[in-house]
Design an enzyme around this catalytic site. Structure first.
Site, PDB file in Angstrom:
ATOM      1  N   LYS A   1       0.521   5.006  -1.971  1.00 55.99           N
ATOM      2  CA  LYS A   1       0.656   6.321  -1.326  1.00 55.99           C
ATOM      3  C   LYS A   1       1.731   7.146  -2.042  1.00 55.99           C
ATOM      4  CE  LYS A   1      -0.603   3.987   2.934  1.00 55.99           C
ATOM      5  NZ  LYS A   1      -0.070   3.128   4.039  1.00 55.99           N
TER       6      LYS A   1
ATOM      7  N   THR B   1       0.846  -1.202   0.000  1.00 58.06           N
ATOM      8  CA  THR B   1       0.000   0.000   0.000  1.00 58.06           C
ATOM      9  C   THR B   1       0.879   1.248   0.000  1.00 58.06           C
ATOM     10  OG1 THR B   1      -0.173  -0.358   2.386  1.00 58.06           O
ATOM     11  CG2 THR B   1      -2.088  -0.948   1.055  1.00 58.06           C
TER      12      THR B   1
HETATM   13  N1  LIG Z   1       1.371  -7.900   6.227  1.00 60.76           N
HETATM   14  C1  LIG Z   1       0.933  -7.123   5.375  1.00 60.76           C
HETATM   15  O1  LIG Z   1       1.144  -5.955   5.468  1.00 60.76           O
HETATM   16  C2  LIG Z   1       0.110  -7.691   4.261  1.00 60.76           C
HETATM   17  O2  LIG Z   1      -1.079  -6.966   4.108  1.00 60.76           O
HETATM   18  C3  LIG Z   1      -1.036  -5.753   3.387  1.00 60.76           C
HETATM   19  C4  LIG Z   1      -2.451  -5.224   3.314  1.00 60.76           C
HETATM   20  O3  LIG Z   1      -3.254  -6.051   2.558  1.00 60.76           O
HETATM   21  C5  LIG Z   1      -0.462  -5.968   1.984  1.00 60.76           C
HETATM   22  O4  LIG Z   1      -0.410  -4.762   1.296  1.00 60.76           O
HETATM   23  C6  LIG Z   1       0.921  -6.584   2.096  1.00 60.76           C
HETATM   24  O5  LIG Z   1       1.373  -6.871   0.803  1.00 60.76           O
HETATM   25  C7  LIG Z   1       0.853  -7.866   2.928  1.00 60.76           C
HETATM   26  O6  LIG Z   1       2.156  -8.352   3.177  1.00 60.76           O
END
Ligand SMILES: NC(=O)[C@H]1O[C@H](CO)[C@@H](O)[C@H](O)[C@H]1O
Length: 825
Positions: free
Chosen positions: A671, A667
């Site tokens: 951003k 994410t």
């Molecule tokens: N542990 C994380 O942050 C997980 O969830 C996030 C939100 O879905 C993802 O963007 C990330 O790739 C994944 O590794």
């Protein structure tokens, strides 16, 4: 809060004078002090409460509207929330910042001075926790009735400090100054059992109904924080549970005989449940206390959900119509067994009806592809800690395997593969299987990950129940990560688009596309980035003592340290640049600042050592007069949501270099692109969708895609072969091995070199050449300032899709089937 018959004598006014009056009276009556003698915390708390009061009004009207409408509610169950600082957000959402500044000036205090007490609740590790916060923000902004449930950890994600370049974890005592944004709700406390045994229920002889007599009981104390929507009246809540010992736990007798520690044993045991967040991101800690935390969360939350449901509804036939529960990964999946226990054991609902209600109530979001991140718990631990739930898991599994055998007659292997129970020396419960079986919908968080989930990790389930599998690509809230983090850019965007409507309709950013061809607009765009980089340079100097050039290319890698995210590849590039400059100091180089930000789980030694090496390389580069002219490496400690809001607006280049097929979504990538940073990345997670939307010309792509990486792994990957074949790679690795970053001590980082040459599980060496060449392309692009600015504008313009409002709309339409409830002003 139900229908309010008795309204407060005074309402919060909506003028600067009213606000100042409330501020002074809150300081006097709430903090018992006056302006003249108020402390910093007094000032902060009073400001917070005065802003909060304006949200309470809206919350009361929201609760009344929800009570009247008796709508379908979304309940978001998450073990993690990274909410970020609250003051600025609530000033923005109540539109009171315009009053606070003149009043503060008038009173001789600055908002920034008070803000140091606005501690962010670090109740999460990374992307998963922040996504939960973004989704709650969008749920309220879209007027969707919703409650977030979580744990009020006494200590959040550890504070990261560096000693001699090594990460040192310190406890995050986030409520040291108290938390003015929360409300206790002792009437809604819950009792939660653990251990003990079960026995047949005489009311259902021979039936599935049983009685569980727990061996230990703790109290769940709720506190809620208000979750305001932007540009609307809705104010939802997030309810966080804290564990407390049940009333009689203080052992007076023991205390009386001087056994002071033993006297509080039970109290400590109980409170330990919500004492601290487990700092593991994408790996499972597998500790008993962690499982206790997970069950504590779901047990308190489900009882609270049932309490809320019963305020307006009776019987159970409408439960799944009024209640939809989203499981944020497998951490809260015990909720499936807990709802079955409550319905069958406590409320006497028949098994089949209970199962139908349960399955229709839950949905599961899977956030990973890493096998080591998929939680499994030992059967014997569950049998001891939650004996009734283990029985229910056996029953669910029994009926499920009947369905599997019916679907695959004669296929003896399929039941073994799909069973909730993983057989073997240590029988384990596969939480992801329980989540899929107990849910109506299962979704991944980006198209590639959802596709790979159906093809690999959850393949058998996707074949059996294709209709259950959905993709809902993640998103981020533009309010925090554009409007609050980058007010200068927001102002420029609003100027170009005519109004701030884009903040709740982010696809309107498309309108910026035409401005990309306007040299004046490009100049203004660059000026904003330059000012943000100036602020970052000042902050970096304060945090690290290192001077960075705000005109240099700001190359940013900010995320948790994990081998699959490949900070090691970024470091090999830094060392390659170093070697190139040393080889030809007179040549012209694009001045570059490489900024790292991120924590490693305390037990993740390989990543802690990499952090040490990053700091060692920074030390060498930044103090070398030849290198430092062209290159700076900085690593401000303790990266968190607040720091992200500071770094992201100042970034030129966004590093999204995970091995394809490993990062579920990311994410941070969204951003950074929304704030005009250009992405250098692989075809992984949401990078693919970012590139599809911004255009291949506006994205620096490199490396293997997921198929190529899988093929290379299958065909036998030898990192050494790449080392042998590539001079610059060999030189970079050898530079580490030489002890150059450890005052000549060749052993210091030998484990890092060994991992690179003999394991390199995430194939950094295989992608090295493509990456370094792509970085050269980046530098070519950077030298064409107008072209770069145009690409930057187009990244922002074309990333409206990555708003968490769009994400929530998709969940509402395809998974939650829920409608907004308007709240009148
Ligand atoms: N542990 C994380 O942050 C997980 O969830 C996030 C939100 O879905 C993802 O963007 C990330 O790739 C994944 O590794």
């Amino acid at each position: 809060m139900t229908e309010a018959r008795h309204r407060p004598r005074r309402t919060v006014g909506d003028s600067l004078e009213d606000f100042e009056r409330d501020l002074i009276s809150n300081l006097y009556y709430q903090r018992g002090t006056t302006i003249e003698s108020a402390s910093g915390p007094d000032g902060y708390h009073t400001l917070a409460v005065t802003v909060r009061d304006r949200l309470v009004d809206r919350y009361a009207r929201t609760a009344a509207a929800h009570y009247a409408a008796n709508p379908r509610f979304v309940y978001y169950l998450s073990a993690e929330y990274l909410l970020g600082r609250q003051l600025r957000q609530n000033l923005l959402y109540t539109d009171t910042e315009r009053w606070v500044r003149p009043i503060a000036e008038d009173l001789g205090v600055s908002l920034e001075a008070l803000e140091v007490y606005d501690v962010e609740p670090g109740l999460g590790n990374g992307g998963l926790g922040r996504l939960a916060a973004c989704l709650l923000d969008s749920l309220a902004t879209l007027d969707i009735p919703a409650v977030g449930y979580g744990i009020r950890y006494e200590f959040g994600i550890f504070k990261q400090t560096f000693r001699d370049g090594r990460q040192v974890e310190r406890p995050d005592d986030w409520t040291f100054y108290g938390n003015p944004w929360e409300f206790p709700a002792p009437d809604d406390r819950q009792l939660v059992g653990f251990y003990g045994a079960t026995q047949p229920d005489p009311r259902d002889p021979g039936g599935l109904r049983r009685v569980w007599v727990p061996g230990e009981t703790v109290r769940g104390e709720p506190r809620h924080m208000l979750v305001p929507g932007y540009g609307t009246q809705t104010v939802n809540i997030i309810r966080l549970w804290q564990a407390r010992a049940s009333r009689e736990s203080f052992d007076l007798a023991r205390f009386g005989v001087g056994q002071y520690v033993e006297a509080v044993d039970d109290i400590v045991r109980a409170e330990n449940i919500s004492k601290v967040l487990y700092p593991d991101d994408s790996t499972e800690p597998g500790r008993e206390l962690r499982l206790k935390q997970q069950y504590f969360l779901v047990a308190c939350s489900l009882r609270d959900i049932i309490r809320r449901y019963r305020l307006r509804n009776s019987g159970w036939e409408h439960f799944a119509d009024k209640v939809v529960i989203q499981l944020n990964d497998t951490h809260p999946v015990m909720a499936v067994t807990e709802l079955m226990r409550l319905l069958v054991d406590e409320h006497g609902v028949g098994w089949d009806e209970a199962w139908d209600i349960t399955r229709r109530t839950f949905n599961y979001t899977c956030h990973t592809l890493l096998p080591e991140a998929l939680e499994t718990w030992p059967v014997r631990l569950l049998e001891r800690l939650l004996p009734r739930h283990m029985e229910i898991i056996y029953a669910i599994n029994h009926f499920f395997l009947e369905e599997v055998r019916a679907a695959y007659p004669g296929d003896t292997d399929m039941p073994r593969r799909m069973s909730i129970i993983q057989e073997g020396d240590e029988r384990r419960v596969r939480m992801a299987h329980l989540a899929v079986i107990g849910s109506t919908a299962v979704n991944g968080v980006a198209e590639l990950q959802t596709k790979l989930l159906a093809e690999t990790t959850l393949h058998d389930f996707a074949v059996l129940w294709p209709e259950r599998f959905h993709n809902v690509t993640n998103g981020v809230t533009p309010r925090r990560f554009l409007r609050m983090a980058n007010p200068r850019l927001s102002e420029l965007i609003t100027g170009a688009l005519g109004d701030e409507g884009w903040l709740t309709d982010l696809e309107r950013l498309h309108g910026l596309g035409t401005h990309a061809d306007d040299p004046d607009f490009r100049a203004a765009w660059r000026a904003v980035k330059r000012q943000n980089k100036g602020d970052l340079a000042a902050a970096v100097e304060r945090a690290t003592g290192v001077l960075i050039d705000p005109d240099a290319l700001a190359d940013v890698m900010i995320k948790r340290f994990h081998e699959y995210k490949r900070q090691q590849l970024k470091l090999l590039h830094v060392i390659t640049m170093m070697n190139r400059i040393r080889a030809d100091p007179q040549a012209t180089y694009v001045p570059r600042t490489v900024l790292f930000g991120g924590k490693a789980a305390p037990g993740y030694l390989a990543m802690k050592q990499l952090i040490e090496l990053v700091n060692a390389v920074a030390g060498v580069v930044n103090t070398d007069p030849v290198l430092a002219r062209h290159l700076r490496v900085v690593f401000p400690p303790d990266y968190n949501v607040t720091k992200a809001q500071f770094v992201i607006p100042a970034a030129d280049l966004s590093e999204q270099i995970s091995l394809a097929g490993k990062e579920a979504s990311g994410t941070g990538n969204m951003k950074l692109a929304l704030n005009g940073a250009l992405t250098i990345g692989t075809l992984d997670g949401a990078n693919i969708e970012i590139r599809d939307r911004v255009g291949a010309d506006n994205f620096f792509l490199f490396g293997m895609d997921a198929q190529a990486a899988a093929d290379l792994r299958r065909s036998g990957y030898s990192p050494r072969a790449y080392y042998e074949a590539d001079f610059e790679l060999r030189l970079a690795v050898d530079t580490i091995a030489s002890g150059a970053f450890a005052k000549g001590d060749r052993d210091a980082f030998a484990p890092v070199v060994d991992a690179m040459l003999h394991r390199d599980e995430y194939m950094a060496l295989a992608d090295y050449r493509a990456y370094v060449d792509c970085q050269d392309t980046v530098e070519q692009a950077w030298l064409d300032t107008e072209r770069w600015t145009r690409m930057s504008i187009l990244n922002t313009a074309r990333c409206g899709f990555f708003s968490s409002d769009r994400t929530v709309r998709e969940y509402c339409e395809r998974i939650w089937k829920v409608d907004p409830v308007r709240v009148n002003p």
